[in-house]
Write a protein that holds these residues in place. Structure first.
Motif, short mmCIF file in Angstrom:
data_model
loop_
_atom_site.label_atom_id
_atom_site.label_comp_id
_atom_site.label_asym_id
_atom_site.label_seq_id
_atom_site.Cartn_x
_atom_site.Cartn_y
_atom_site.Cartn_z
N LYS A 281 0.84 -1.20 0.00
CA LYS A 281 0.00 0.00 0.00
C LYS A 281 0.88 1.25 0.00
O LYS A 281 0.56 2.25 -0.66
N ALA B 25 2.23 1.70 -3.58
CA ALA B 25 1.15 2.16 -4.45
C ALA B 25 0.83 3.63 -4.18
O ALA B 25 0.63 4.41 -5.11
N GLY B 26 0.79 4.00 -2.91
CA GLY B 26 0.53 5.39 -2.54
C GLY B 26 1.64 6.31 -3.02
O GLY B 26 1.37 7.41 -3.52
N GLU C 156 3.66 5.83 -5.53
CA GLU C 156 3.57 5.91 -6.99
C GLU C 156 2.50 6.92 -7.40
O GLU C 156 2.71 7.75 -8.29
N LYS C 157 1.33 6.87 -6.76
CA LYS C 157 0.25 7.82 -7.06
C LYS C 157 0.66 9.23 -6.65
O LYS C 157 0.45 10.20 -7.39
N TYR D 267 -3.07 8.61 -0.36
CA TYR D 267 -2.72 8.32 -1.75
C TYR D 267 -2.87 6.84 -2.10
O TYR D 267 -3.26 6.50 -3.21
N GLY D 268 -2.57 5.95 -1.18
CA GLY D 268 -2.70 4.52 -1.46
C GLY D 268 -4.13 4.04 -1.49
O GLY D 268 -4.51 3.22 -2.33
N TYR E 114 -6.70 8.37 -3.17
CA TYR E 114 -6.34 8.91 -4.48
C TYR E 114 -6.19 7.81 -5.54
O TYR E 114 -6.30 8.08 -6.73
N SER E 115 -5.95 6.58 -5.15
CA SER E 115 -5.76 5.48 -6.09
C SER E 115 -7.06 4.84 -6.55
O SER E 115 -7.05 3.96 -7.41
N SER F 15 -10.60 4.31 -8.50
CA SER F 15 -11.02 4.63 -9.86
C SER F 15 -12.23 5.56 -9.81
O SER F 15 -12.84 5.75 -8.76
N ASN G 151 -6.96 12.49 -12.01
CA ASN G 151 -6.11 13.24 -11.09
C ASN G 151 -6.52 14.71 -11.04
O ASN G 151 -6.51 15.33 -9.98
#
Length: 129
Positions: free
Chosen positions: A3, A6-7, A9-10, A48-49, A52-53, A55, A59
């Motif tokens: 997580k 992933a966060g 990266e976003k 963010y994980g 924001y990630s 769908s 953005n």
């Protein structure tokens, strides 16, 4: 992918990485490391994980929602950060200004005027890069 990964990266989709003077969540994490190290982790993993990630929104749409919410709360330091992240995510200055102006009937002139001053400062700083 964890997580946190992933966060992160976003988050990087919203982070201007070539100018260290522009406020970022990474700088907030660094600044709080000595007093509240978990806060940075929470921002990256949860905000963010998890949020924001998801769908369903782009953005740019997420950035406008966040900017609008911060204007209504009167939180100028966080607004400065998120105007920057909105520009990095692809919003135009005009879109940001129009979103702020649209809030006059909902939050009032004082908060909108303060937000426009923050936006003006951010736009100037980004042009000076």
């Amino acid at each position: 992918m964890s997580k946190y990964e992933a966060g992160l990266e976003k988050l990087m989709e919203y982070t201007l990485s070539d100018n260290k003077d522009v406020p970022s969540h990474l700088k907030i994490s660094e600044d709080l490391e000595s007093i509240a190290p978990d806060v940075g982790k929470y921002i990256i993993e949860f905000a963010y994980g998890d949020i924001y990630s998801r769908s369903g929104l782009t953005n740019q749409q997420r950035a406008l929602i966040t900017i609008s919410s911060l204007v209504t709360q009167g939180t100028e330091p966080q607004l400065e950060l998120h105007i920057n992240t909105g520009l990095t995510a692809g919003l135009t200055e005009k879109e940001i200004v129009e979103a702020i102006i649209h809030l006059i009937p909902y939050t009032g002139f004082p908060r909108v005027l303060n937000a426009l001053e923050v936006a003006k400062r951010v736009f100037t700083m980004r042009k000076e890069e």
